[in-house]
Design a protein around this motif. Structure first.
Motif, PDB file in Angstrom:
ATOM      1  N   LYS A   1       0.850  -1.187   0.000  1.00 60.63           N
ATOM      2  CA  LYS A   1       0.000   0.000   0.000  1.00 60.63           C
ATOM      3  C   LYS A   1       0.883   1.233   0.000  1.00 60.63           C
TER       4      LYS A   1
ATOM      5  N   ASN B   1      -7.097  -3.251   6.864  1.00 64.06           N
ATOM      6  CA  ASN B   1      -8.034  -2.594   5.962  1.00 64.06           C
ATOM      7  C   ASN B   1      -7.962  -3.170   4.555  1.00 64.06           C
TER       8      ASN B   1
ATOM      9  N   TYR C   1       0.786   5.526  -0.265  1.00 60.91           N
ATOM     10  CA  TYR C   1       0.052   6.787  -0.346  1.00 60.91           C
ATOM     11  C   TYR C   1       1.008   7.798  -0.958  1.00 60.91           C
TER      12      TYR C   1
ATOM     13  N   THR D   1      -3.400  -0.715   8.247  1.00 61.62           N
ATOM     14  CA  THR D   1      -3.512  -0.664   6.792  1.00 61.62           C
ATOM     15  C   THR D   1      -3.643  -2.074   6.230  1.00 61.62           C
TER      16      THR D   1
ATOM     17  N   ARG E   1     -16.835   2.505   7.550  1.00 63.26           N
ATOM     18  CA  ARG E   1     -16.161   1.211   7.411  1.00 63.26           C
ATOM     19  C   ARG E   1     -17.075   0.096   7.898  1.00 63.26           C
TER      20      ARG E   1
ATOM     21  N   ASP F   1     -12.339   7.374  -2.046  1.00 66.90           N
ATOM     22  CA  ASP F   1     -11.004   7.772  -2.474  1.00 66.90           C
ATOM     23  C   ASP F   1     -10.835   7.329  -3.922  1.00 66.90           C
TER      24      ASP F   1
ATOM     25  N   GLU G   1      -9.286  -0.468   2.111  1.00 63.98           N
ATOM     26  CA  GLU G   1      -8.231   0.293   1.443  1.00 63.98           C
ATOM     27  C   GLU G   1      -7.915  -0.438   0.154  1.00 63.98           C
ATOM     28  N   GLU G   2      -7.784   0.333  -0.909  1.00 61.08           N
ATOM     29  CA  GLU G   2      -7.426  -0.272  -2.172  1.00 61.08           C
ATOM     30  C   GLU G   2      -6.000  -0.797  -2.093  1.00 61.08           C
TER      31      GLU G   2
END
Lengths: 297, 353, 306
Positions: B11, B47, B13, B44, C200, C129, B53-54
């Motif tokens: 991941k 997630n 950013y 992260t 979430r 996002d 989270e992508e």
């Protein structure tokens, strides 16, 4: 291949596209396209009474504006009007915010009353003040005569020296509430401990205002200044209702000039160019203020 | 169907890499704890497993299925949050029923499931309240209820106990452990609390800077830490780390301090960091290395006593000794240390030797 | 409290009372005078010195407005005079009630569509996002800082070329362009205040983006939604310049346009104009006072954010 596409446009991207598309479409059609179209118009000599011939003239419209003495007159009128409106609005707003930030019986009623001018349509605002300023039946004359400040009735809006100020007064009346609301929000965010500390240090009311309230108020104050300037510089409704640019050229502001040029003389090319100049000026002005702010806060 | 496989999971950013090519295989029914300080990438990672989270790069599989690009609501995972995340506008009953309603479960079945879960978690009497009327512990029980009502095969927990006070934390900890034993599901549990990690985990992944430092059983992590970071992150009070080198005679040397090491452990002359757990000291005895030290502080804990001592070479150490030892401030004593229990790390790489 | 000295407390009360009185006089005085004038006959308001309060409450002006459509206004009838309005019923008086309906129609459409467009866009920008998020945000921001004056000329031309001049639809679309950017900012700042963990949780529980919006964001942002609705309605109800340029007659003219026509008609009865002004002021002021709390938090949130 499919995986790659999926990667670029996953669930989030697809959902966002659907959710955002309507707004972007509307804004492109009703805001972005007209703005670009306006630029195209400003480069042509378009007069509505002569619809078939619309030659390309490049920057001529812009050059003509800067050579037009009406333009410079309007710039000076607009500047005076804007400065007066913004300064008076801000000062009054600070006072009102100080009052309404106190807790006392009736404070909530006053806060509701504060919204009345904000909600009043500008046309009604104009006619209301025009009626108050009325040379024969108006409240202002009657009031001032009664108090003894004037000896006989006067035609207030007919006095070139006063016109701009009187229109500014109507504008302030309508704009002050929002500014005061913004300042109240900023004041509410000041920690109570600061005031208690100042009290313990022996500061009196005035010192507390100067050393605690005012510095903490600065971001809100700057916001109000920028916002009010951007609004006031392009006021139009009051001028149409109250004076139509007069008496003489006493209230001949930029937005009035643009209106006259475009919709009375039907010279759309120069009208568009003027709009562009005013828009850019507003834009640069607020950009400069925000930059300046960004450095200082 | 609930084994989780992370392959080179990454991941980023912008230019910041939060998780860096993480490989992790979590078995079916395993209780995996991701442990580390804040900012280490553990949340992260969680997630990304959840789909919240992508994933920038790498592959995530649930059993054999590639779910890397699957949005969270398709993944069939349940999650419990530090902030409880109960819907404030819904009652407890509605909160618990919500995931089932979204799956168009028949009403009777929903009611049965909610009753069942609230019974298990002892929150049946709270069903008609709103979250704002509950205590922290009650809220977290409701949040657990909302998670287990779906009978998912994967449970994700993001510091679920961090907002609770100490006593409640202990009872919730055992509740979660019981749940895991009963549900036979895969748990991935994120925490910065080593005690939670040690007590709950089948295996712990200690993370730092987006990388796994060590992946092992709690016992393995504690008794064979892979590097000085892992060694100092677990244990309370923390492990004593002493920088020094290996003398010509094979002993650890730091100034006047000399300690026996297991024979032939490390070649002489090497710069090392020595690790000594506070509890790894005993009375002097044959076969143990001996350590002379002067006691500078005595802190009785009731069940045992903590000592701060200064060893030769001005080396300050914290030691834990039985409460029966009569120790006074200023005493000079001799401790026995089993060389096999000493940890040695390379001073440059910080890796275990 | 009992132990506190009395003098400073009285001093504070006197000061507050004094400034409150000044405040009310300045803020509410002009409107009160307008209302007072609207309740007097033409003869009464043209008295010198003026009547501060109506000698007797007279709804003749409002009656004249409501019934204006049934009167044939000709040179003759104007000369014959109208008892309530002193004989100066403006020729456009019959347009007032239709324009009221136009204002109402446009306002409601704008409020509804504005909310629909803004909620979805604000959710996407605040919560998802996605690639292009910044670009979208800047597009909205840019359209918000462009002054309307720059839009008037081209919008007029665009709408004229589309043949939509003098239609309510043209007004609705135009007002959306004015209100949507601002509402989006109100909603974004409100949405960002909703704990991320709720989002979430909703996603984990099985909501897609649509579900998260419906089950989490909408129920929890009622104040911002009310503020947005009110703001959009008021903006469109009060708007003047665009309506002036984009409409021509009773088919699409809104209340401010018709009223401005009265004001500039020198023969018009003052009392009649004042009554028209009062009619135009009632709905927005009522809304503002009714939704006071929502408006204050919503407006200031949006403004501070942008």
């Amino acid at each position: 291949m499919l995986a790659r596409l999926n990667r670029k446009f996953g669930y989030d991207e697809r959902s966002a596209a659907i959710l955002v598309f309507p707004v972007v479409a509307v804004l492109l059609v009703v805001a972005a396209y007209p703005i670009l179209y306006s630029f195209w118009v400003s480069l042509h000599d378009i007069v509505l009474t002569r619809p078939l011939r619309r030659p390309f003239v490049g920057g001529d419209n812009y050059l003509r504006i800067f050579g037009d003495e009406r333009f410079w007159l309007a710039v000076s009128r607009t500047t005076v009007y804007t400065v007066v409106t913004v300064v008076v609005t801000t000062v009054l707003a600070v006072l009102v915010a100080l009052l309404l930030n106190e807790t006392f019986p009736g404070q909530r009623i006053l806060s509701a009353v504060l919204l009345v001018p904000w909600a009043t349509p500008s046309v009604v605002n104009g006619l209301m003040w025009k009626w108050i300023y009325d040379p024969t039946y108006g409240l202002l004359n009657a009031l001032l005569l009664k108090v003894g400040l004037i000896e006989r009735y006067r035609a207030w809006l007919g006095d070139p020296d006063l016109t701009l100020m009187l229109i500014a007064n109507a504008a302030v009346w309508k704009q002050m509430p929002l500014a005061a609301l913004l300042l109240i929000v900023t004041m509410k965010a000041i920690p109570d401990d600061l005031y208690r500390a100042a009290k313990v240090d022996g500061a009196n009311v005035l010192q507390r205002f100067v050393h605690v309230t005012l510095p903490a108020l600065r971001p809100g104050l700057m916001l109000v200044l920028v916002y009010e300037t951007m609004i006031s510089i392009r006021h139009f409704d009051l001028f149409l209702i109250m004076t139509q640019g007069g008496p003489g050229d006493a209230s001949f502001t930029l937005s009035w000039l643009i209106y006259v040029e475009t919709f009375r003389s039907l010279r759309f090319g120069t009208g568009a160019a003027m709009s562009y100049v005013l828009a850019m000026a507003t834009f640069l002005l607020s950009w400069a203020v925000i930059r300046w702010l960004g450095k200082r806060i | 169907m609930a084994a989780i496989t992370c392959e080179k999971l990454t991941k980023r950013y912008g230019s910041v890499t939060a998780v860096d090519r993480l490989d992790l295989a979590i078995g079916h029914g395993e209780f995996m704890v991701l442990l580390g300080p804040s900012g280490c990438g553990k949340t992260t990672t969680l997630n990304m497993i959840a789909g919240l989270e992508e994933i920038t790069d790498g592959t995530l599989r649930f059993d054999a299925t590639d779910v890397t690009w699957q949005p969270p609501h398709k993944r069939e995972v349940a999650m419990v949050f530090q902030s409880y995340a109960l819907y404030p506008n819904k009652t407890v009953r509605e909160n618990i029923a919500f995931p089932l309603q979204l799956r168009r479960t028949p009403r009777a079945e929903v009611e049965r499931a909610v009753a069942d879960v609230s019974e298990q978690l002892e929150i049946a009497h709270l069903l008609d309240r709103h979250p704002s009327q509950l205590s922290g512990g009650q809220r977290q029980r409701v949040a657990l209820g909302r998670a287990i009502v779906r009978k998912p095969s994967v449970f994700l927990m993001d510091e679920p106990l961090s907002n609770l006070d100490a006593a409640l934390r202990l009872s919730m900890r055992s509740l979660i452990k019981h749940l895991h034993q009963r549900l036979q599901a895969t748990f991935v549990y994120v925490t910065h609390d080593q005690a939670e990690a040690m007590t709950l985990a089948d295996r712990i992944a200690v993370m730092r800077g987006g990388l796994i430092q060590q992946l092992d059983t709690p016992d393995g992590i504690y008794s064979r830490p892979a590097n000085t970071f892992v060694a100092s992150f677990l244990g309370s009070p923390p492990i004593n780390l002493v920088e020094g080198e290996i003398a010509a005679d094979g002993r650890f040397a730091r100034g006047a301090l000399r300690l026996d090491l297991p024979p032939g452990a490390v070649a002489p002359g090497r710069a090392v960091t020595l690790g000594l757990r506070p509890e790894d000291v005993a009375a002097p005895a044959p076969g143990l290395a001996s350590l002379e030290a002067r006691v500078t502080l005595v802190s009785p804990l009731g069940s045992e006593t903590l000592l701060e001592v200064v060893a030769p070479g001005d080396v300050a150490l914290t030691l834990r000794v039985p409460k029966e030892w009569r120790v006074r401030h200023g005493d000079s004593m001799t401790f026995g240390i089993d060389p096999a229990r000493l940890h040695l790390f390379d001073r440059q790489t910080e890796a275990r030797l | 409290m009992a132990g506190r000295p009395l003098a400073p407390r009285i001093g504070r009360a006197v000061l507050l009372a004094f400034f409150s009185a000044l405040f009310v006089l300045y803020v509410a005085g002009p409107v009160a005078w307008l209302v007072s004038s609207s309740l007097q006959t033409e003869a009464q308001i043209t008295a010198i010195p003026p009547n501060w309060l109506p000698p007797e409450v007279n709804f003749g002006n409002f009656d004249a407005i409501l019934n204006a459509a049934e009167r044939q206004v000709t040179y003759e009838t104007r000369r014959q005079g109208d008892p309530a309005t002193g004989g100066f019923l403006p020729s456009g008086a019959a347009n007032l009630i239709p324009s009221l309906w136009n204002s109402l129609t446009v306002g409601l459409w704008v409020a509804a569509l504005n909310l629909l467009l803004s909620v979805t866009a604000a959710y996407a920008i605040a919560v998802i996002d996605f690639r292009g998020r910044r670009a979208t945000l800047y597009t909205v921001l840019a359209t918000r800082v462009v002054p309307d004056i720059a839009l008037i000329v081209p919008l007029f031309l665009v709408i004229r070329n589309l043949g939509l001049i003098n239609t309510l639809g043209a007004l609705v679309v135009t007002y959306l362009a004015i209100t949507v950017p601002f509402t989006i900012f109100i909603l974004i700042s409100y949405f960002e205040g909703i704990p991320r963990d709720l989002y979430r949780a909703a996603r984990i529980d099985g909501c897609g983006h649509w579900g998260a919006l419906r089950h989490v964001y909408l129920p929890l942002s009622l104040p911002a939604l009310v503020a947005s609705l009110t703001f959009a309605f008021l903006t469109s109800w009060n708007e003047f310049v665009f309506a002036l340029v984009l409409t021509q007659n009773v088919a699409a003219q809104t209340l401010p346009i018709v009223i401005s026509g009265f004001v500039m008609d020198f023969t018009t009865s003052f009392s009649f104009v004042n009554a028209a002004g009062v009619i135009a002021i009632i709905p927005p002021v009522l809304m503002a006072v009714l939704f006071q709390r929502y408006i204050v938090s919503g407006l200031t949130a949006g403004a501070v954010k942008g």
